[in-house]
Design a protein around this motif. Sequence first.
Motif: not given
Length: 165
Positions: A34-46
């Motif tokens: 792992n390095h510096r996280e810049i973005y995360r997204n979770r959308n079960d519908k999509l």
Amino acid sequence: MNADLLTLITHIEARQPLAADAPVGAFHADPGTNHREIYRNRNDKLGIDFAVDVLDFPGTQAFDARVVRIAAGRNNELHKHAHESLFYVISGNAEVRIGEAKLTLNPGGLAFVPRWVFHQSRNLSPTDELVILAITDFGLTKAVLGDYDKRTRLAENGVDALDHA
């Protein structure tokens, strides 16, 4: 001309390394950690479940290296952005949509995504994480356009993700 672009051009014209004093180890990264996280997204519908880490190498101005991790059986958003990207599959099996084309990539596979083309990566495995190294010219396009990246992501209500989703 904006200040960031002028700074970039000035450094290029100076013909001097930007990280001459950096320790040798600073030029090495292990994409498997792992390095510096810049973005995360979770959308079960999509079916969206992924994270993006950046590898902070010293002296980079025009490009950056990102590690994209997509959960088993999931994908990232269908989106577009101003920067070019080169995807290298580190582990897992991917279906990469670039415009209307769909490519299947296995470990070691490469794909190029041009600027402003809708694209999406999907993890073909029902059990294993997909790990992609994405090399982009984000620094260059940010110097030209400013911080445009939030406009490209669904989690940020980005118009460049939503107008084709």
